[in-house]
Enzyme design. Sequence first.
Site, PDB file in Angstrom:
ATOM      1  N   SER A   1      26.994  81.123  19.478  1.00  0.00           N
ATOM      2  CA  SER A   1      27.878  80.012  19.961  1.00  0.00           C
ATOM      3  C   SER A   1      27.917  78.883  18.731  1.00  0.00           C
ATOM      4  CB  SER A   1      26.732  79.081  21.096  1.00  0.00           C
ATOM      5  OG  SER A   1      25.539  79.195  20.684  1.00  0.00           O
TER       6      SER A   1
ATOM      7  N   ASP B   1      25.091  69.636  24.350  1.00  0.00           N
ATOM      8  CA  ASP B   1      24.684  69.961  25.135  1.00  0.00           C
ATOM      9  C   ASP B   1      23.506  70.870  25.678  1.00  0.00           C
ATOM     10  OD1 ASP B   1      24.612  72.006  24.384  1.00  0.00           O
ATOM     11  OD2 ASP B   1      26.842  72.941  24.795  1.00  0.00           O
TER      12      ASP B   1
ATOM     13  N   HIS C   1      23.388  72.686  21.999  1.00  0.00           N
ATOM     14  CA  HIS C   1      24.742  73.294  20.659  1.00  0.00           C
ATOM     15  C   HIS C   1      24.331  71.210  19.714  1.00  0.00           C
ATOM     16  CE1 HIS C   1      25.633  76.680  22.959  1.00  0.00           C
ATOM     17  NE2 HIS C   1      25.652  76.796  22.246  1.00  0.00           N
TER      18      HIS C   1
END
Length: 364
Positions: A44, A329, A332
């Site tokens: 991610s 979040d 990240h």
Amino acid sequence: MTPQRKMEMVHLTQILILLLCLVPTHILCVSNCNFAAIFNFGDSNSDTGGLSAAFGQAPYPNGETFFHAPAGRFSDGHLLIDFIAEGLDLPYLSAFLDSIGSNFSHGANFATAGSTIRPQNTTMAQSGYSPISVDVQGVQFSDFHTRSQIIRQKGRLSQALYTFNIGQNDLTAGYELNMSTDQVKAYVPDLLSQLSNIIKKVYAKGGRSFWIHNTGPVGCLPYVMDHFMITAAQVNKYGLYGCANSFNELRKELPLAAFTYVDVYSVKYSSIGHAKKLRFENPFLACCGHGGKYNYNRFIKCGSKKMVNGKEIVIASSCMDPSVRVSWDGTHFTKAANKWIIDQIVNGSFSDPPIPFEFGLQQS
Ligand SMILES: *[C@@H]1O[C@H](CO)[C@@H](O)[C@H](O)[C@H]1NC(C)=O
Ligand SMILES: *[C@@H]1O[C@H](CO)[C@@H](O)[C@H](O)[C@H]1NC(C)=O
Ligand SMILES: *[C@@H]1O[C@H](CO)[C@@H](O)[C@H](O)[C@H]1NC(C)=O
Ligand SMILES: *[C@@H]1O[C@H](CO)[C@@H](O)[C@H](O)[C@H]1NC(C)=O
């Protein structure tokens, strides 16, 4: 652990990194290379739409700062890979899995959120890890290579930059299975050997310039602190563990390749450690989340919605000003933190070998 012992650990990892500087400089082609394309492998931290295309979109407010809509990224704006593309004057990378509006004339992104190096023996529903582990990404690259016209143009492949940004989820995957830190540490050599295998496959297809990020300091991320109740000191030292030696081996084995090992770990760690000085607010507080000590709840993640009086409302929404936050979040980094990080690594001071990328990064 005594402070003395901790310092020793830190020094040890630094020495391991320094040991990497063995490659002759004439084969290096990282600065002023005119890379025609970027091929990225990762999780991610560098997913520009892979997971969204295959398994469901990263919800709003992801993307709010720059793209003003969800853009397949888990951040309010740019990821490091976006800044890298900008710096090389290339368009943002399309996700290989994304069939809408994609353009692969300057590379492709095989990363998906939740990807690991080692294929997991759990389903995505069970553990949340993406089935598109780096070996699958390697197969996708191979497929792309075989079928695409662009890449067949003479010299194109070796003029590409190959970036790897993966491994963080492999560390948390072990904790997810209730392993001890020693048990996690025991499989790190396997991680590195599996990653090396993919790099060798890309090399065999013509890849020559490799840019490899080490993992971020997972122990400092709200989601890890919240979920595993472990301290930074327990996990952080494994972010780097063993990497240096492994890439040294690769350099000997793949003599035509230029490897740049980027110590993103240290930069991210210092963005958290020096947050105040850098005018960021509490680095352990997620900007987009819901409740608890870290504004992070694994069951109510950024963008989560709830029905209230027949209307859907977002209950994990964004903070007022993401530009003063490090953590987007809980997992990240924000665009602002990513910008600070790229600014630190661009002159090569966290790279091995320590050569600048000479991006001419635009300010944004
Ligand atoms: C893809 O991007 C390249 C470079 O930006 C551009 O020249 C080309 O027209 C684009 N192709 C499509 C189909 O949009
Ligand atoms: C999954 O199972 C195989 C076979 O038992 C094993 O070799 C592999 O290490 C396991 N992978 C992980 C991530 O635990
Ligand atoms: C890990 O431990 C927790 C708490 O004891 C337990 O609920 C969970 O089922 C365990 N997970 C695995 C994969 O064994
Ligand atoms: C690299 O850039 C950073 C951030 O601008 C700066 O602090 C550092 O001193 C620079 N290092 C070198 C070797 O130029």
